[in-house]
Design a protein around this motif. Structure first.
Motif: not given
Length: 352
Positions: A115, A39, A77, A75, A37, A66, A7, A69-70
């Motif tokens: 993250y 964010i 935020l 993503n 991933t 957070a 992340r 998050a996919k």
């Protein structure tokens, strides 16, 4: 590590600069979503404004925390609900405040472990940075790594700010980062001289600091005069270069790092990188910003996260040491003789 993608938190930077442009351009390439991933800590409205202004098609998914998050999505935020007036190319207090709010939320989530690594889009530098900063700024490219003993100081204050203790502390951080973050087993560190000619700072501060680093088992060499060191491409012989002040390190780095540059904040618990450029207000909104530094800031943070896992796992349960490691005296002498000879005190006026 959990069976999931790394992340990567990305703060949006100054909203009137090129932050959103380089972020959205980076994730135009769907391969980036296979690596991590992401964010983005920012504002959906501001992001949409930039996307439209740049005529970019990069999709993003709005989330409020957070935890939402996919994977396989960019993503975004929502870090604040306030309306932010976007004035591309114009630094304002409002745009700086939007950057601060995103950073504050990212810091809060970092403390919660939401993250893995942090990448910061560019902001206007703090005009009054802490002078006792114990971390080390390292500039990275595929050609050279340069760390700064002092940063953001007027030239007249540099010599007073350099001490044996500070050089040893920064050199130790650099050495640890090279081993842990870049998996270099036995790093070689070049230390630059402060002056173009032998001076008291070299004799009384820099040489003793190098000797102290050596006693601590760190392969430190120098001091090297900066123009000769870079002019003769001596940096190819080292894993890292420790410069005494901004221009001594930044100018050659900018010259050598043609394709991209990344800044790393070493010596802190979190992994934190940023592109090696500012908000670039002069080109904001023109669609001409190059995203390579942002892309590599993300690559660097991901690689460091993986390297730290590789480094830390065996260190948690080390095997007993059954032999004495032989010092590499031949290599040490090869790098050290010429540099130290430059700064020996002359015995007679004729030898100066």
């Amino acid at each position: 590590m959990e069976d999931r993608k790394i992340r990567v938190a990305i703060t949006h930077g100054d909203t009137n600069g090129i932050g959103y442009e380089v972020i959205l351009k980076t994730f135009e390439d769907p391969v980036m979503l296979e690596l991590c991933t992401p964010i983005i800590y920012g504002s959906p409205k501001v992001a949409a404004y930039h996307r439209k202004a740049m005529d970019l098609q990069t999709p993003f998914t709005i989330i409020n925390s957070a935890e939402e998050a996919k994977e396989d999505r960019l993503n975004l935020l929502t870090t604040f609900e306030d309306e932010v007036k976007v004035e591309l190319g114009q630094p304002t207090e409002e745009s700086a405040e939007a950057a601060r709010k995103a950073m504050q939320r990212a810091k809060e989530d970092m403390q919660k472990g939401l993250y893995d690594v942090l990448v910061m889009a560019p902001v206007v530098p703090n005009p009054n940075p802490a002078k006792d900063d114990k971390a080390l700024t390292i500039m990275l490219s595929d050609v050279v790594r340069i760390g700064l003993v002092t940063a953001h100081l007027p030239i007249k204050e540099v010599s007073q700010a350099i001490t044996v203790e500070k050089i040893v502390a920064k050199g130790t951080i650099f050495h640890t980062s090279l081993k842990r973050d870049f998996r270099i087993s036995n790093p070689r560190l070049a230390v630059l001289a402060l002056n173009p000619q032998p001076g008291s700072e070299e004799q009384e501060i820099i040489v003793p600091a190098i000797e102290a680093l050596e006693k601590n088992g760190i392969q430190a060499f120098g001091p090297y005069v900066a123009d000769e060191f870079f002019g003769k491409a001596m940096y190819h012989d080292f894993d890292g270069v420790l410069a005494m002040y901004d221009d001594q390190g930044v100018v050659p780095f900018k010259t050598l790092a043609q394709e991209y540059g990344v800044k790393l904040k070493a010596g802190i618990t979190a992994i934190c990188t940023t592109p090696d450029h500012g908000p670039a207000f002069d080109i904001a909104g023109k669609g001409t910003a190059d995203e390579q530094s942002m892309r590599h800031a993300i690559y660097t943070a991901i690689d460091m996260f993986r390297h730290r896992i590789e480094y830390d796992e065996p260190m948690a349960n080390p095997l007993p040491k059954l032999y004495h490691e032989k010092r590499e005296d031949g290599e040490k002498a090869r790098f050290a003789v010429r540099a130290k000879d430059q700064f020996k005190k002359a015995d007679t006026p004729e030898e100066k």
